[in-house]
Design an enzyme around this catalytic site. Structure first.
Site, PDB file in Angstrom:
ATOM      1  N   HIS A 232       0.796  -1.233   0.000  1.00  0.00           N
ATOM      2  CA  HIS A 232       0.000   0.000   0.000  1.00  0.00           C
ATOM      3  C   HIS A 232       0.831   1.287   0.000  1.00  0.00           C
ATOM      4  O   HIS A 232       0.541   2.235   0.738  1.00  0.00           O
ATOM      5  CB  HIS A 232      -0.962   0.003   1.196  1.00  0.00           C
ATOM      6  CG  HIS A 232      -2.072  -1.004   1.088  1.00  0.00           C
ATOM      7  ND1 HIS A 232      -2.479  -1.572  -0.090  1.00  0.00           N
ATOM      8  CD2 HIS A 232      -2.871  -1.566   2.051  1.00  0.00           C
ATOM      9  CE1 HIS A 232      -3.480  -2.413   0.141  1.00  0.00           C
ATOM     10  NE2 HIS A 232      -3.727  -2.440   1.427  1.00  0.00           N
TER      11      HIS A 232
ATOM     12  N   HIS B  92     -10.060   1.921   0.083  1.00  0.00           N
ATOM     13  CA  HIS B  92      -9.913   0.858   1.071  1.00  0.00           C
ATOM     14  C   HIS B  92     -10.981   0.914   2.174  1.00  0.00           C
ATOM     15  O   HIS B  92     -10.710   0.613   3.337  1.00  0.00           O
ATOM     16  CB  HIS B  92      -8.503   0.919   1.670  1.00  0.00           C
ATOM     17  CG  HIS B  92      -7.964  -0.389   2.148  1.00  0.00           C
ATOM     18  ND1 HIS B  92      -8.464  -1.044   3.254  1.00  0.00           N
ATOM     19  CD2 HIS B  92      -6.976  -1.171   1.669  1.00  0.00           C
ATOM     20  CE1 HIS B  92      -7.783  -2.161   3.442  1.00  0.00           C
ATOM     21  NE2 HIS B  92      -6.870  -2.271   2.486  1.00  0.00           N
TER      22      HIS B  92
ATOM     23  N   GLU C  85     -11.527  -3.911  -3.034  1.00  0.00           N
ATOM     24  CA  GLU C  85     -10.615  -2.890  -3.532  1.00  0.00           C
ATOM     25  C   GLU C  85     -10.419  -3.093  -5.028  1.00  0.00           C
ATOM     26  O   GLU C  85      -9.731  -4.008  -5.451  1.00  0.00           O
ATOM     27  CB  GLU C  85      -9.273  -2.996  -2.806  1.00  0.00           C
ATOM     28  CG  GLU C  85      -9.391  -3.016  -1.302  1.00  0.00           C
ATOM     29  CD  GLU C  85      -8.181  -3.663  -0.620  1.00  0.00           C
ATOM     30  OE1 GLU C  85      -7.035  -3.429  -1.046  1.00  0.00           O
ATOM     31  OE2 GLU C  85      -8.380  -4.423   0.341  1.00  0.00           O
TER      32      GLU C  85
HETATM   33  C1  GLA Z   1      -5.193  -5.189   2.115  1.00  0.00           C
HETATM   34  C2  GLA Z   1      -4.352  -6.399   2.170  1.00  0.00           C
HETATM   35  C3  GLA Z   1      -4.556  -7.125   3.444  1.00  0.00           C
HETATM   36  C4  GLA Z   1      -4.338  -6.212   4.611  1.00  0.00           C
HETATM   37  C5  GLA Z   1      -5.224  -5.014   4.488  1.00  0.00           C
HETATM   38  C6  GLA Z   1      -4.933  -4.016   5.568  1.00  0.00           C
HETATM   39  O1  GLA Z   1      -6.480  -5.446   1.808  1.00  0.00           O
HETATM   40  O2  GLA Z   1      -4.561  -7.261   1.076  1.00  0.00           O
HETATM   41  O3  GLA Z   1      -3.673  -8.212   3.531  1.00  0.00           O
HETATM   42  O4  GLA Z   1      -3.003  -5.816   4.662  1.00  0.00           O
HETATM   43  O5  GLA Z   1      -5.023  -4.387   3.262  1.00  0.00           O
HETATM   44  O6  GLA Z   1      -4.964  -4.574   6.830  1.00  0.00           O
END
Ligand code: GLA
Length: 366
Positions: free
Chosen positions: A120, A194, A331
């Site tokens: 991210h 997100h 997402e």
């Molecule tokens: C994303 C990732 C997950 C986790 C979340 C945040 O969706 O794929 O593995 O890291 O973000 O907690």
């Protein structure tokens, strides 16, 4: 600016620190409230371009806030395990293997903030910076336009990347998110939203009873560190088959190596697309409230994450704990680790190109 309340959150007005590092002066943090004619309300802050709240009716007209999140910006900054509630994540949403990629013969090193990978956008991704925001409106909709200039080498990525994200709420209960970006050097870009949803209302137990339909016949299986193996595998006959509506909890406990690796669902699905433009990605229905959320997107993939890392430690807006699987994220994005996987659709933006994607969340009841 009629009907748009832009109020400075007094608690947001202080300098703050992320991982012991001064990131910004937070004086300019604001909260924007978008409202439509049926009373649906979406709140957005320019810290992280975060959606802090989405208030929609159930089938009896009773309103509830279906987005997990907090009242105060300190919580977003200091959250345990950084769940990225409601934020825009980038410059590269999702994982890049070992925090490394090679582009045009040059190798770039990024933060390994989700060992052993990059996640991210790094330590201070787009979810932890202050965006420049402007309320906008038109016939039948209200919105906020958010801009951020990510500098060349910021979090290790090449190129000055100029980003605009626009949220619009219209009178037909559609929340659209438009992403636009340009760069002065070739760079990977993968932006996504997100928000964690619980269609019963944030803090109201788990999401395992929600019925999910994903318009995806294939998904990208991962290794034990959640990096795609490169295969586009069929969902048929596996717990990953959501081509027909199915309770999220129905198959989550089945013995399957991919569910072990993800600690549940935490996988990218390859969307069945009907050509260019917006195409149906997902529909979620929560039987007790009757709330329905439909997602359309221009993106090729969708990461379905069902809150496997939530463990009850975080308390949200209503003071209730966010329990294990107390929210899910859908997402819309490109596939994880695309900068290292040439067979995946490219995520490279070049100076002569424009990054342009749209995702629409439509709320209704049945
Ligand atoms: C994303 C990732 C997950 C986790 C979340 C945040 O969706 O794929 O593995 O890291 O973000 O907690």
């Amino acid at each position: 600016m009629k009907n748009i309340l832009a109020c400075v959150l007094s608690l947001f007005t202080f300098c703050s620190y992320v991982s012991g590092q001064k990131v910004q002066d937070f004086d300019s943090i604001q909260l924007y409230t978008l409202t439509n004619q049926s009373g649906v309300q979406v709140k957005v802050t320019n810290f992280g371009a975060i959606i802090t709240s989405i208030i929609v009716p159930d089938r009896a007209g009773k309103m509830a806030d279906i987005a997990l999140g907090y009242h105060h910006v300190e919580n977003y900054i200091n959250a345990v395990d950084k769940p990225y509630f409601g934020a825009i994540v980038g410059r590269y949403g999702n994982r890049i293997a070992k925090g490394e990629f090679t582009l045009d013969g040059e190798t770039y090193s990024l933060a390994v903030n989700n060992s052993p990978n990059h996640l991210h956008g790094g330590v201070i991704g787009f979810d932890k910076v202050v965006w420049e925001a402007k309320p906008i409106h038109g016939q039948g909709w209200q919105g906020v336009e958010l801009k951020y200039l990510a500098k060349d080498k910021e979090e290790g990525y090449p190129g000055n990347l100029s980003i605009t994200v626009t949220y619009k709420l219209d009178d037909s209960n559609q929340l659209s998110v438009d992403y636009h970006a340009t760069t002065d050097k070739a760079t990977p870009v993968n932006l996504t939203q997100h928000t964690y949803f619980n269609l019963k209302g944030e803090g109201d137990g788990t999401i395992l009873d929600h019925e999910l339909m994903l318009n995806a016949s294939r998904y990208t299986p991962v290794d034990s560190t959640l990096i795609p193996t490169g295969e586009l595998a069929s969902v048929t006959g596996t717990p990953f088959d959501f081509t027909k509506p199915k309770a999220i909890g129905r198959d989550i406990g089945l013995k399957h190596q991919q569910l072990e690796y993800g600690l549940g669902y935490d996988h990218n699905f390859v969307l069945n697309r009907d050509g260019e433009g917006l195409s149906h990605a997902a529909t979620v229905h929560e039987p007790s409230s009757g709330r329905v959320m439909e997602i359309h997107t221009t993106e090729p993939g969708i990461q379905f994450y069902c809150g496997n890392f939530l463990d009850g430690r975080l308390k949200g807006k209503s003071g209730r704990s966010y329990v294990h699987r107390g929210g899910f994220c859908l997402e819309t994005q490109h596939y994880p680790d695309s900068p290292n996987q040439d067979q995946f659709p490219s995520t490279i933006l070049r100076p002569d190109g424009v990054y342009k994607t749209t995702t629409v969340f439509k709320f209704s009841t049945k």
